[in-house]
Design an enzyme around this catalytic site. Structure first.
Site, PDB file in Angstrom:
ATOM      1  CE  LYS A 159      42.037  50.642  46.706  1.00  0.00           C
ATOM      2  NZ  LYS A 159      43.275  49.933  46.383  1.00  0.00           N
ATOM      3  CD  GLU A 178      44.278  41.082  45.194  1.00  0.00           C
ATOM      4  OE1 GLU A 178      43.598  41.796  44.453  1.00  0.00           O
ATOM      5  OE2 GLU A 178      44.234  41.144  46.429  1.00  0.00           O
TER       6      GLU A 178
HETATM    7  N1  PMP Z   1      43.880  44.345  43.913  1.00  0.00           N
HETATM    8  C1  PMP Z   1      44.557  45.194  44.688  1.00  0.00           C
HETATM    9  C2  PMP Z   1      45.373  44.658  45.794  1.00  0.00           C
HETATM   10  C3  PMP Z   1      44.492  46.581  44.438  1.00  0.00           C
HETATM   11  O1  PMP Z   1      45.161  47.429  45.218  1.00  0.00           O
HETATM   12  C4  PMP Z   1      43.727  47.049  43.360  1.00  0.00           C
HETATM   13  C5  PMP Z   1      43.692  48.522  43.047  1.00  0.00           C
HETATM   14  N2  PMP Z   1      42.815  49.201  43.872  1.00  0.00           N
HETATM   15  C6  PMP Z   1      43.026  46.119  42.580  1.00  0.00           C
HETATM   16  C7  PMP Z   1      43.130  44.777  42.885  1.00  0.00           C
HETATM   17  C8  PMP Z   1      42.162  46.561  41.446  1.00  0.00           C
HETATM   18  O2  PMP Z   1      40.980  47.107  41.956  1.00  0.00           O
HETATM   19  P1  PMP Z   1      40.190  48.269  41.172  1.00  0.00           P
HETATM   20  O3  PMP Z   1      39.832  47.711  39.848  1.00  0.00           O
HETATM   21  O4  PMP Z   1      39.008  48.531  42.027  1.00  0.00           O
HETATM   22  O5  PMP Z   1      41.121  49.409  41.075  1.00  0.00           O
END
Ligand code: PMP
Length: 285
Positions: A151, A184
């Protein structure tokens, strides 16, 4: 009272919370971050978010200059100072101030930033009626180039996809991976329901390991549902009975149209609704 922002152990008024233009976080997107929620004064799955932050940092050779316990305390203290009990937390760790060249060895010390604020969710009617999304032409980053599991502050891949979606009138967009499989969405993980089974792309599809994704997988399994992490194609999405997205900000959001194809009967489905309710219970109880 102005919101206070934590930078390297000190609190600043929001207006005065600034970092250097020589910070490699700005110059190169060289850093990592987390988006976290707090419900009822309790930070949701803090340990999981911190583990992911530390793993992201490790993958880019970034040493976070504190322990996870110290970070947890700093997050909780910042929330308390700002009197936020239901809010959103953005933790950012940049490579720090360096020179104009790429070499991170010239960066002095990582900057640790904690912003606690409120989150603008999708409009409430989206949760009742469902979202329409499209597949965009921007592919998710190839995992062997820059792993989507990191991330990082370099979110251009997602931003380009977001712009494509927005230009088509969609506030979220589906991204495929280099193999043409569903990966995603720009800021959310994707799930399908078919014949009562819950399906979602595996981590190897090149996705972020969403904390909400994991929570929803657990909730579905606890309620006796089979959950499969398997490669999915656009075709699987089109013929699914239900589709929904998960994310820290979005929570669980139904999807009723993808690439102009109606999903199921065009309304949020029963499994989606059940998981939305279970997630709400998990976070609000
Ligand atoms: N995919 C991406 C690319 C994201 O930026 C996020 C948000 N952080 C998610 C999925 C969802 O992850 P989370 O449930 O940890 O927020």
């Amino acid at each position: 009272m102005s919101l206070k922002v934590y930078i390297n152990g000190k609190l600043y008024d929001k207006e005065d919370a600034k970092i250097s233009v020589y910070d490699h976080g700005l110059l190169y997107g060289d850093g990592v971050f987390e988006g976290i929620r707090s419900y009822n004064g309790k930070v949701f799955r803090l340990r999981e978010h911190l583990d992911r932050l530390w793993n992201s940092a490790k993958a880019i050779w970034l040493q976070i200059p504190m322990s996870k316990d110290e970070m947890a305390k700093a997050i909780e203290d910042t929330l308390r100072v700002n009197r936020i009990s239901d809010g959103y937390i953005r933790v950012v760790v940049t490579r720090g101030v360096g020179t104009l060249g790429l070499d991170p060895n010239h960066c002095q010390e990582p900057q640790v930033i904690i912003i606690t604020d409120y989150i603008a969710l999708y409009p409430p009617e989206i949760y009742e009626k469902g979202l329409e999304i499209i597949t965009v032409s921007t592919l998710r980053n190839h995992p062997a180039a820059l792993s989507p599991r990191i991330k990082s502050l370099n979110y251009l891949n997602n931003i380009l996809a977001k712009i494509e979606g927005l230009q088509a009138g969609c506030i979220e967009a589906m991204m495929l991976n280099h193999k043409g499989e569903v990966a995603e969405c720009t800021g959310d993980n994707l799930f399908l329901v078919r014949n009562g089974r819950v399906l979602t792309p595996p981590i190897e599809a090149g996705i972020l390991e969403g904390v909400t994704r994991q929570a929803v997988i657990e909730l579905a399994r606890e309620s006796g549902r089979e959950v499969l992490e398997i490669p999915l194609t656009k075709h699987d999405v089109y013929i699914a009975d239900e589709c929904f997205l998960t994310g820290t900000a979005a929570e669980v959001v139904p999807v009723v149209k993808v690439d102009s194809r109606t999903i199921g009967d065009g309304r949020p489905g029963p499994v989606t609704k059940e998981l939305m309710a279970r997630f709400r219970q998990l976070t609000r109880s």
